[in-house]
Scaffold this motif. Structure first.
Motif, PDB file in Angstrom:
ATOM      1  N   ILE A 168      -7.582  -1.165   4.042  1.00  0.00           N
ATOM      2  CA  ILE A 168      -6.178  -0.740   4.043  1.00  0.00           C
ATOM      3  C   ILE A 168      -5.802  -0.143   5.396  1.00  0.00           C
ATOM      4  O   ILE A 168      -4.712  -0.415   5.937  1.00  0.00           O
ATOM      5  CB  ILE A 168      -5.925   0.269   2.907  1.00  0.00           C
ATOM      6  CG1 ILE A 168      -6.038  -0.416   1.547  1.00  0.00           C
ATOM      7  CG2 ILE A 168      -4.556   0.918   3.054  1.00  0.00           C
ATOM      8  CD1 ILE A 168      -5.929   0.533   0.371  1.00  0.00           C
TER       9      ILE A 168
ATOM     10  N   ASN B 196      -6.603  -7.790   4.796  1.00  0.00           N
ATOM     11  CA  ASN B 196      -5.639  -7.302   3.813  1.00  0.00           C
ATOM     12  C   ASN B 196      -5.665  -8.166   2.552  1.00  0.00           C
ATOM     13  O   ASN B 196      -5.683  -7.645   1.421  1.00  0.00           O
ATOM     14  CB  ASN B 196      -4.239  -7.297   4.432  1.00  0.00           C
ATOM     15  CG  ASN B 196      -3.212  -6.628   3.553  1.00  0.00           C
ATOM     16  OD1 ASN B 196      -3.525  -5.733   2.773  1.00  0.00           O
ATOM     17  ND2 ASN B 196      -1.976  -7.066   3.652  1.00  0.00           N
TER      18      ASN B 196
ATOM     19  N   HIS C 100       0.815  -1.210   0.000  1.00  0.00           N
ATOM     20  CA  HIS C 100       0.000   0.000   0.000  1.00  0.00           C
ATOM     21  C   HIS C 100       0.850   1.262   0.000  1.00  0.00           C
ATOM     22  O   HIS C 100       0.324   2.361  -0.168  1.00  0.00           O
ATOM     23  CB  HIS C 100      -0.917   0.010   1.224  1.00  0.00           C
ATOM     24  CG  HIS C 100      -1.760  -1.220   1.356  1.00  0.00           C
ATOM     25  ND1 HIS C 100      -2.716  -1.560   0.426  1.00  0.00           N
ATOM     26  CD2 HIS C 100      -1.777  -2.206   2.289  1.00  0.00           C
ATOM     27  CE1 HIS C 100      -3.294  -2.692   0.789  1.00  0.00           C
ATOM     28  NE2 HIS C 100      -2.738  -3.115   1.910  1.00  0.00           N
TER      29      HIS C 100
END
Length: 622
Positions: free
Chosen positions: A342, A198, A52
């Motif tokens: 996230i 995730n 990310h």
């Protein structure tokens, strides 16, 4: 006198940390992990916050859609280093960390370098995750925070720092620092839940690209770029076009991207450090490292391909790429679901990283390599308050002032250096014997040399000694490692690192001239290759340590040397500013080590304590 001082200093640098007895919990957990358990451990460590943080910037500015090839190069390099990590960890019969392994196997200075650079990685990692958390949250609320801060502070920020100070990231780090001081930590069950979230988010992103992706984004031309420029209200947000197409920034972009993407495969060492708990380490550890790296590569490949298919690479938002990608393809509501996932993954990773950072500093302080006051524990909360406060404030300061790119470069450089040290260690240790001779015991070589001295004149002795040294390089006198053969390998290994560094610099700076046949550069490159081949052959001829290990790196010494070359070549891809920051960090570390740690470490204090309480050899007892 000077030679004696240098010898004593050298002995201190390679002094090993004695391993204490295993804890009772280690006995109970020995042999309890199968291959699947080890794969889960590796994937959980590797598939964290990096995806990310890193993908957007690398795809936009460095590699374009060819970021998928950067991940391939990084994965192959990780596998090479992973094999060396397995043999390195096999030499320590207990669970631990790479700092502990390096200190107990190679010596004090190696342990300090590994530990000090691990502190850098964890500190910078904390700052990066905090910045990513701030950017993701800001993107969910319409980028109002970043716009306000940039409009207020951008004119006052030096060019080598971020465009604006991220007070939100600073506040987040300080908040979690306070929680750690109070003894809060993430439960294993929570980690598993966040890991599942995730993975679900990454799968959703990959599946979305099959629906909203466009293959034309891998074939972009200058005409597309000009059209986007005319339609964009903010042309300064567009990244460079390069040459367009799938590989817009050429081979240099792929390799530069690989040097950064390598950071995202950090974590396979956790499989090695828990190897004692494996049911069948000879089989399960190598298989689990290959599988975990492969699984993470597939995930990174899919996510980066999805991003560059959904959005033209020069339009990617570097700080919150996935949320802006869903906004770009018209799936605005989906970005909130992805954003929450996230944030969950980043929150878990942030707290775990900060906890690991404080624990490592505490361990090194307890060993005496860092200042002893850092090892104090609060009697009330039973936490390392001093360490947590200092490391948290440092990470918060980095999150406040530095941008992703500089921080990520530092983490990748540190990781490559750590792998280089492990590769070098495995190469040296295979040709080294732990059997130390007593002071009065003479080796066969020394005895034979004494006979020669008695029988021949001094001139003939010198000639014989020279010929014996040259002969020992190719025809060693013993079939097991000796002190001389170990010194030969040690010196040759250092020489090879130097030669491979020179070769990497030439190939990185003047690749086209070398491969096009430039007389000067091509000649230098060929000579370096010949020297490397010759020195490698000398190492190959030396006797190897016959000690049985549950895993031994195949094709020694070639495989570790290939891994060293790949790591060095990726390291020279880093920017000058990254090397400056890294150099400053290492200078600070060596000042602490040579000014304090080398005189206050655990072994030094033990020896002083022994000398104070044990009588001298000639002293009579009362």
């Amino acid at each position: 006198m000077l030679l004696q001082d240098a010898r004593q200093l050298g002995q201190k640098l390679v002094r090993r940390r004695p391993l204490g007895p295993r804890e009772e919990t280690e006995h109970h957990t020995a042999g309890c992990l199968n291959t699947l358990d080890l794969v889960i451990i590796g994937v959980r460590r590797m598939l964290g916050a990096g995806v990310h943080i890193l993908v957007g910037a690398v795809a936009k500015y460095i590699a374009g859609p060819a970021i998928v090839l950067s991940f391939l190069v990084a994965a192959l390099s990780s596998l090479l280093s992973g094999l060396c990590y397995i043999e390195f960890g096999a030499r320590v019969p207990r669970s631990g960390s790479m700092y502990l392994y390096s200190y107990s196997i190679m010596g004090q200075v190696y342990g300090f370098i590994i530990g000090w650079n691990r502190i850098l990685s964890l500190t910078v990692g904390t700052a990066c995750i905090a910045r990513a958390w701030s950017s993701t949250f800001d993107s969910l609320i319409g980028n109002h925070v970043s716009q306000a801060l940039e409009g207020t502070f951008s004119l006052y920020m030096p060019y080598y720092l971020a465009k604006y100070p991220d007070f939100f990231a600073l506040g987040l780090v300080l908040l979690l620092t306070g929680l750690l001081v109070l003894g809060v930590h993430v439960l294993p069950q929570v980690n598993k839940v966040f890991m599942g979230i995730n993975i679900s988010v990454l799968i959703f992103i990959i599946v979305s690209s099959f629906i909203r992706g466009d293959l034309h984004n891998w074939k972009l031309t200058e005409q597309d770029y000009t059209l986007n420029t005319s339609e964009s209200s903010d042309i300064y947000s567009l990244g460079p076009l390069g040459s367009g197409g799938f590989v817009p920034f050429g081979l240099d972009g792929i390799l530069r991207g690989a040097a950064l993407c390598f950071y995202m495969f950090i974590g396979f060492d956790s499989i090695v450090t828990t190897g004692e708990k494996a049911q069948n380490p000879q089989r399960s550890i190598p298989i689990s490292i290959v599988l975990s790296v492969s699984i993470c590569f597939v995930a990174y490949f899919g996510v980066s391909a999805a991003l560059t298919l959904m959005v033209p690479y020069y339009e990617i938002h570097p700080d919150s790429p996935f949320l802006q990608a869903f906004l770009h393809v018209g799936w605005g509501p989906a970005r909130y679901v992805v954003g929450v996932g996230i944030l969950c993954a980043l929150s878990s990773s942030l707290l775990n990283t900060m906890f690991a950072m404080s624990w490592l500093i505490y361990t090194m302080a307890e060993d005496g390599l860092l200042f002893r006051f850092l090892a104090r524990i609060s009697p009330r909360t039973r936490t390392h308050i001093t360490v947590i406060m200092i490391s948290g404030n440092l990470a918060g300061l980095l999150a406040l002032l530095f941008h992703f790119s500089d921080l990520m470069d530092l983490m990748s450089l540190r990781s490559l250096l750590a792998n280089l040290v492990v590769d070098f260690s495995v190469l040296v240790l295979r040709y080294h014997s732990d059997q130390n001779l007593s002071k009065n015991q003479k080796t066969e070589e020394e005895t034979e040399m004494e006979l020669i001295v008695k029988e021949r004149s001094l001139d003939s002795v010198l000639e014989t000694g020279t010929s014996r040294i040259l002969k020992s390089l190719w025809f060693p006198a013993s079939t097991i490692p000796t002190r001389k053969s170990g010194q030969i390998v040690y010196g040759c290994a250092f020489l090879l690192v130097l030669l491979l560094t020179l070769l990497s610099l030439i190939l990185a700076q003047w690749p086209s001239q070398v491969f096009s046949g430039d007389p000067g550069l091509t000649t230098v490159a060929v000579l370096l290759l010949l020297l490397i081949t010759g020195v490698t052959a000398i190492i190959w001829r030396q006797p190897q340590d016959p000690t049985a290990l549950h895993f031994r790196v195949p094709a020694l010494p070639v495989l570790p040397l290939v891994s060293i070359f790949v790591n060095v070549y990726l390291m020279v891809q880093m920017t000058t500013w990254t090397w400056v920051l890294f150099g400053i960090w290492m200078v600070i570390g060596f000042i602490i080590y040579f000014g304090y740690g080398i005189r206050h470490n655990l072994e030094e204090n033990t020896e002083q304590h022994t000398s104070l309480h044990l009588p001298n050899a000639g002293q009579k007892h009362p």
